[in-house]
Design a protein around this motif. Sequence first.
Motif, short mmCIF file in Angstrom:
data_model
loop_
_atom_site.label_atom_id
_atom_site.label_comp_id
_atom_site.label_asym_id
_atom_site.label_seq_id
_atom_site.Cartn_x
_atom_site.Cartn_y
_atom_site.Cartn_z
N UNK A 1 -6.41 4.72 -80.74
CA UNK A 1 -6.14 4.31 -79.37
C UNK A 1 -7.34 4.40 -78.44
N UNK A 2 -8.20 5.39 -78.65
CA UNK A 2 -9.23 5.67 -77.66
C UNK A 2 -10.66 5.35 -78.11
N UNK A 3 -10.90 5.24 -79.40
CA UNK A 3 -12.26 4.97 -79.84
C UNK A 3 -12.67 3.55 -79.47
N UNK A 4 -13.97 3.30 -79.48
CA UNK A 4 -14.49 1.98 -79.10
C UNK A 4 -13.82 0.89 -79.92
N UNK A 5 -13.35 -0.13 -79.22
CA UNK A 5 -12.69 -1.25 -79.88
C UNK A 5 -11.23 -1.03 -80.14
N UNK A 6 -10.68 0.13 -79.75
CA UNK A 6 -9.27 0.43 -79.99
C UNK A 6 -8.41 -0.20 -78.89
N UNK A 7 -7.10 0.09 -78.92
CA UNK A 7 -6.15 -0.53 -78.00
C UNK A 7 -6.51 -0.28 -76.55
N UNK A 8 -6.75 1.00 -76.22
CA UNK A 8 -6.91 1.37 -74.81
C UNK A 8 -8.23 2.10 -74.59
#
Length: 387
Positions: free
Chosen positions: A379-386
């Motif tokens: 969810x939070x890493x670069x390129x993730x959802x948000x």
Amino acid sequence: MTLAFHSPVTPDLIHGAVELERTEAGLLPHRLPAWARAQYPDPQLAMAEAQPSGVRLAFSTAATVVELVALPTKRRYGDMAPRPDGNYDVLVDGQLVQRASAAGGKVMDIDMLSGTGKLRPGEPQTLRFAGLPPGDKTVEIWLPHDETTELVALHADAPFSPLAAGGKRRWLHHGSSISQGSNATNPAGIWPVVAARLAGVDLMNLGFGGSALLDPFTARTIRDLPADVISLKLGINIVNTDLMRLRAFGPVVHGFLDTIREGHPATPLLVISPTFCPIHETIPGPTMFDGKELKKGRLLYRAMGNDAERRQGKLTLGVIREQLQKIVQQRALADANLHYLDGRELYGPEDYARYPLSDELHPGAEAHRLIGERFCTLAFRAGAFIS
């Protein structure tokens, strides 16, 4: 040793609460506002939202000794062995350095079959944290995620001042008892806190044990709270309570999302379907205690529905995942900031084999850590959802 600096616990010391109630003892953190609590005074919801999951005291100080005076409320369940006392985790500059619990306080005796409870009075307890690292630092005291806690006073051997809010993105998360932290051993170890600490975000945890039921007042609460990112983990409690059929589920989810979007029209919003739970993958609810095991002092959950009832519109976790994915895909055509995550990516069948659900419903400490780490990556890493 008497400490030289004293203060009642004040609102500016408390982070992660939606509202604070002043009691005879001090301040009681709530995770739903009073107007929402009044709309459905359910004992289960009242207990869950008043347990300070994700709530912490935060302050700056050079103190090496800090004392927190608090009044906890313990839960006792009939003939079952007493639950472990709730833990208080102390973090210094983001690192866990100490853990303590309070043995006394109020006691709520709960009849698990009827759901009724009787409260016995108790006295405030003092938790002492000594040997903290010297020098200026940020101290956080994370409160028990599963034990109602009234905050009375703070003492230290050096001055302390509230930590200013802001500087981090606010992550607002809503979910069930798994999000609240059931069966985790400490407040910094519940999966939303694990994820928040790894991602460096400011957590507001609206995980309510047994009460992630798509209630309109919960949607309105989320709508009205500040948030930079929002996640909703939906489904398991709908099955547990056998609350609705397929015909109602889709429109209610749409309505829940519509309400949130009234206050957060473009905020990144992630809908998470249920994690893996074998008893309800294909079998509908309701979920009940195993009475025979309960008499032996073991808490175990059973699915009371049957496979044939799916034809009548009863919901299973498999059906809910399918419906949530369709709803998000449909809405995402006009809402680029709405995303879907299959909960089995956080905890799936292979994880159940490694870290089984001891009561067939809730993950333990190791699984909480795994879910938190995976959520941070997804969810939070670069390129993730948000991200």
